[in-house]
Design a protein around this motif. Structure first.
Motif, PDB file in Angstrom:
ATOM      1  N   GLY A 174      20.460 -11.407   9.394  1.00  0.00           N
ATOM      2  CA  GLY A 174      21.014 -12.454   8.294  1.00  0.00           C
ATOM      3  C   GLY A 174      19.609 -13.147   7.759  1.00  0.00           C
ATOM      4  N   VAL A 175      18.079 -12.945   8.330  1.00  0.00           N
ATOM      5  CA  VAL A 175      17.691 -13.165   7.608  1.00  0.00           C
ATOM      6  C   VAL A 175      16.841 -12.655   6.326  1.00  0.00           C
ATOM      7  CG1 VAL A 175      14.461 -13.615   8.541  1.00  0.00           C
ATOM      8  CG2 VAL A 175      16.419 -13.343   9.860  1.00  0.00           C
ATOM      9  N   ALA A 176      16.506 -13.825   5.226  1.00  0.00           N
ATOM     10  CA  ALA A 176      16.375 -13.099   4.077  1.00  0.00           C
ATOM     11  C   ALA A 176      15.136 -13.575   3.604  1.00  0.00           C
ATOM     12  CB  ALA A 176      17.361 -14.208   3.477  1.00  0.00           C
ATOM     13  N   HIS A 177      14.257 -13.206   2.795  1.00  0.00           N
ATOM     14  CA  HIS A 177      13.244 -13.207   2.485  1.00  0.00           C
ATOM     15  C   HIS A 177      13.506 -14.646   0.847  1.00  0.00           C
ATOM     16  CE1 HIS A 177       9.368 -12.687  -0.379  1.00  0.00           C
ATOM     17  NE2 HIS A 177       9.078 -12.405   1.082  1.00  0.00           N
ATOM     18  N   TRP A 178      12.739 -16.012   0.889  1.00  0.00           N
ATOM     19  CA  TRP A 178      12.131 -17.115  -0.231  1.00  0.00           C
ATOM     20  C   TRP A 178      12.309 -16.309  -1.770  1.00  0.00           C
ATOM     21  CZ3 TRP A 178       8.384 -15.961  -2.703  1.00  0.00           C
ATOM     22  CH2 TRP A 178       7.800 -15.438  -1.800  1.00  0.00           C
ATOM     23  N   LEU A 179      11.595 -14.985  -2.193  1.00  0.00           N
ATOM     24  CA  LEU A 179      12.317 -14.619  -3.012  1.00  0.00           C
ATOM     25  C   LEU A 179      13.478 -14.522  -3.691  1.00  0.00           C
ATOM     26  CD1 LEU A 179      10.629 -13.049  -5.891  1.00  0.00           C
ATOM     27  CD2 LEU A 179      10.989 -11.122  -4.966  1.00  0.00           C
ATOM     28  N   GLY A 180      14.483 -14.168  -2.787  1.00  0.00           N
ATOM     29  CA  GLY A 180      16.143 -13.518  -2.618  1.00  0.00           C
ATOM     30  C   GLY A 180      15.908 -12.708  -3.479  1.00  0.00           C
ATOM     31  N   SER A 181      17.184 -11.875  -3.669  1.00  0.00           N
ATOM     32  CA  SER A 181      17.811 -10.134  -4.479  1.00  0.00           C
ATOM     33  C   SER A 181      16.468  -9.663  -5.810  1.00  0.00           C
ATOM     34  CB  SER A 181      18.637 -10.453  -4.116  1.00  0.00           C
ATOM     35  OG  SER A 181      18.468  -8.414  -4.787  1.00  0.00           O
ATOM     36  N   VAL A 182      16.503  -9.330  -6.575  1.00  0.00           N
ATOM     37  CA  VAL A 182      15.745  -8.844  -7.731  1.00  0.00           C
ATOM     38  C   VAL A 182      16.391  -8.191  -8.397  1.00  0.00           C
ATOM     39  CG1 VAL A 182      14.011  -8.913  -9.118  1.00  0.00           C
ATOM     40  CG2 VAL A 182      13.779 -10.288  -7.420  1.00  0.00           C
ATOM     41  N   ARG A 183      15.748  -6.601  -7.827  1.00  0.00           N
ATOM     42  CA  ARG A 183      16.551  -5.410  -7.691  1.00  0.00           C
ATOM     43  C   ARG A 183      16.675  -4.569  -6.071  1.00  0.00           C
ATOM     44  NH1 ARG A 183      19.385  -2.689 -11.129  1.00  0.00           N
ATOM     45  NH2 ARG A 183      18.554  -3.025 -12.815  1.00  0.00           N
ATOM     46  N   PRO A 184      17.882  -4.607  -5.486  1.00  0.00           N
ATOM     47  CA  PRO A 184      18.222  -4.016  -4.452  1.00  0.00           C
ATOM     48  C   PRO A 184      17.721  -2.607  -4.441  1.00  0.00           C
ATOM     49  CG  PRO A 184      20.223  -5.684  -4.462  1.00  0.00           C
ATOM     50  CD  PRO A 184      19.419  -6.042  -5.655  1.00  0.00           C
ATOM     51  N   VAL A 185      17.362  -1.797  -3.013  1.00  0.00           N
ATOM     52  CA  VAL A 185      17.291   0.007  -3.585  1.00  0.00           C
ATOM     53  C   VAL A 185      17.458   0.270  -2.284  1.00  0.00           C
ATOM     54  CG1 VAL A 185      15.416   0.819  -3.833  1.00  0.00           C
ATOM     55  CG2 VAL A 185      15.007  -0.830  -4.811  1.00  0.00           C
ATOM     56  N   PRO A 186      18.712   1.740  -2.058  1.00  0.00           N
ATOM     57  CA  PRO A 186      19.109   1.949  -1.645  1.00  0.00           C
ATOM     58  C   PRO A 186      17.876   2.689  -0.454  1.00  0.00           C
ATOM     59  CG  PRO A 186      19.422   2.570  -3.398  1.00  0.00           C
ATOM     60  CD  PRO A 186      18.751   2.039  -3.788  1.00  0.00           C
ATOM     61  N   VAL A 187      17.974   1.907   0.856  1.00  0.00           N
ATOM     62  CA  VAL A 187      16.893   3.121   1.526  1.00  0.00           C
ATOM     63  C   VAL A 187      16.139   3.642   1.508  1.00  0.00           C
ATOM     64  CG1 VAL A 187      16.563   3.085   3.817  1.00  0.00           C
ATOM     65  CG2 VAL A 187      17.506   1.380   3.834  1.00  0.00           C
ATOM     66  N   ASP A 188      17.789   5.380   1.070  1.00  0.00           N
ATOM     67  CA  ASP A 188      17.146   7.081   1.697  1.00  0.00           C
ATOM     68  C   ASP A 188      15.794   6.735  -0.285  1.00  0.00           C
ATOM     69  OD1 ASP A 188      19.221   6.021  -0.249  1.00  0.00           O
ATOM     70  OD2 ASP A 188      20.538   7.885  -0.222  1.00  0.00           O
ATOM     71  N   THR A 189      16.087   6.344  -0.955  1.00  0.00           N
ATOM     72  CA  THR A 189      15.403   6.248  -2.378  1.00  0.00           C
ATOM     73  C   THR A 189      13.733   5.346  -1.671  1.00  0.00           C
ATOM     74  OG1 THR A 189      16.986   5.187  -3.925  1.00  0.00           O
ATOM     75  CG2 THR A 189      15.391   5.020  -4.833  1.00  0.00           C
ATOM     76  N   VAL A 190      13.670   4.110  -0.816  1.00  0.00           N
ATOM     77  CA  VAL A 190      12.402   3.726  -0.696  1.00  0.00           C
ATOM     78  C   VAL A 190      11.457   4.686   0.538  1.00  0.00           C
ATOM     79  CG1 VAL A 190      11.555   2.423   0.725  1.00  0.00           C
ATOM     80  CG2 VAL A 190      13.140   1.610  -0.654  1.00  0.00           C
ATOM     81  N   LEU A 191      12.812   5.500   1.200  1.00  0.00           N
ATOM     82  CA  LEU A 191      11.726   6.615   1.892  1.00  0.00           C
ATOM     83  C   LEU A 191      11.409   7.949   1.126  1.00  0.00           C
ATOM     84  CD1 LEU A 191      14.244   6.694   5.498  1.00  0.00           C
ATOM     85  CD2 LEU A 191      12.113   5.571   4.926  1.00  0.00           C
ATOM     86  N   ARG A 192      12.025   8.931   0.026  1.00  0.00           N
ATOM     87  CA  ARG A 192      11.994   9.586  -0.547  1.00  0.00           C
ATOM     88  C   ARG A 192      10.907   8.892  -1.369  1.00  0.00           C
ATOM     89  NH1 ARG A 192      17.034  10.262  -2.520  1.00  0.00           N
ATOM     90  NH2 ARG A 192      16.338   9.179  -4.189  1.00  0.00           N
ATOM     91  N   GLU A 193      10.351   8.347  -1.466  1.00  0.00           N
ATOM     92  CA  GLU A 193       9.481   7.637  -2.489  1.00  0.00           C
ATOM     93  C   GLU A 193       8.071   6.797  -1.526  1.00  0.00           C
ATOM     94  OE1 GLU A 193       6.890   6.256  -5.524  1.00  0.00           O
ATOM     95  OE2 GLU A 193       8.759   7.560  -5.651  1.00  0.00           O
ATOM     96  N   SER A 194       8.557   7.361  -0.423  1.00  0.00           N
ATOM     97  CA  SER A 194       7.146   6.702   0.220  1.00  0.00           C
ATOM     98  C   SER A 194       6.366   8.726   0.932  1.00  0.00           C
ATOM     99  CB  SER A 194       7.665   5.045   1.619  1.00  0.00           C
ATOM    100  OG  SER A 194       8.254   4.913   1.368  1.00  0.00           O
TER     101      SER A 194
END
Length: 290
Positions: A126-146
């Protein structure tokens, strides 16, 4: 009465824990030793890392947004976790510009957090960042790009200390460098790290890492801990015979020339780095197609 926040502790690698949270469609903050992933409905919406410039630094140092506008948005919308939305609604920043800059910051931070893929320490639902959601990215996309970034940097120069340690210039032929690489080399002073150089030049960290590893491959940059220690100067030779006495000179000593008020080269002009918009636009189009 404030209800205590429930946390889920884990010892799994961060990448494994992220994949599991994505399958569950979870929302909250996953903390690691290197940073924090913020998720909403199983997608990554923000990543924090102590060794990369944050979004505010990138926007204000590049001139895309003035510092007053950034802090005004935080004051007005930080508590509601809608700072990104506030920047767009106020007309201070175009939605596309915010998305591109945010994606760059997100993938930069994710690379550092996942470089060694250490254990995930805890998940706070339930913890959210103060920036808010700008462009959600799928987790597998983040892992693949890293993983793609890690492999690219490894091919350029296989020494990861370049990414985190203070860097030192090595005397050598540095002429005819591309403009961006030359600006980055000029910032190497034995104190700054890659992230600090990126902040000083308003560059994204990954672009800076690529150029620093190319400089390392060319033998022009090394981590400060690996820099060669200069040999002490040789002592002057001692005369074999007695030293003759020389009478003091009666010629008056000329006055020393006035020192320059600004020795060395002129101050460096900071030139904002050109964003790699082609790659980020491809990522945006891929995300929109999901």
């Amino acid at each position: 009465m404030i209800t205590p926040l429930l946390t889920s502790r884990t010892g799994e690698p961060a990448s494994v824990r992220l994949a599991g949270l994505a399958e569950q469609g979870a929302s909250g903050a996953l903390s690691t030793e290197s940073g924090i992933f913020y998720l909403a409905d199983g997608h990554v919406v923000h990543v924090e890392s102590a060794v990369t410039p944050d979004l505010g630094d990138l926007l204000t140092h590049s001139g895309a947004l003035d510092a007053d506008g950034w802090w005004e948005a935080i004051d007005r919308a930080g508590r509601g976790c809608r700072v990104g939305r506030q920047l767009v609604d106020s007309g201070r920043l175009a939605a596309g510009a915010l998305e591109l800059c945010h994606l760059g910051a997100l993938f930069d931070a994710a690379y550092f957090v996942l470089t060694h893929d250490g254990p995930a320490l805890r998940f706070r639902p339930g913890v959210a960042h103060w920036l808010g959601s700008v462009r959600p990215v799928p987790v597998d996309t983040v892992l693949r790009e890293s993983a793609r970034r890690r492999e690219l940097l490894q091919r350029i120069w296989p020494e990861p200390a370049i990414d985190r340690d203070p860097l030192v210039r090595v005397p050598g032929h540095a002429a005819d460098l591309p403009a961006r690489r030359g600006r980055i080399l000029a910032q190497v002073d034995g104190v700054r790290t890659a992230a600090q150089i990126a902040t000083a030049l308003a560059c994204r960290t990954f672009h800076t890492l690529v150029e620093l590893r190319r400089l390392a491959a060319a033998g022009l940059v090394v981590p400060a801990a690996a820099a060669p220690v200069p040999a002490p100067p040789a002592a002057p030779p001692v005369p074999a015979g007695p030293v003759p006495l020389v009478p003091p000179s009666t010629t008056p000593t000329p006055a020393p020339a006035p020192a320059s008020a600004a020795p060395g080269s002129a101050p460096l002009t900071v030139v904002p780095d050109e964003p790699d918009t082609a790659l980020l636009r491809r990522l945006l189009h891929a995300l929109e197609a999901l």
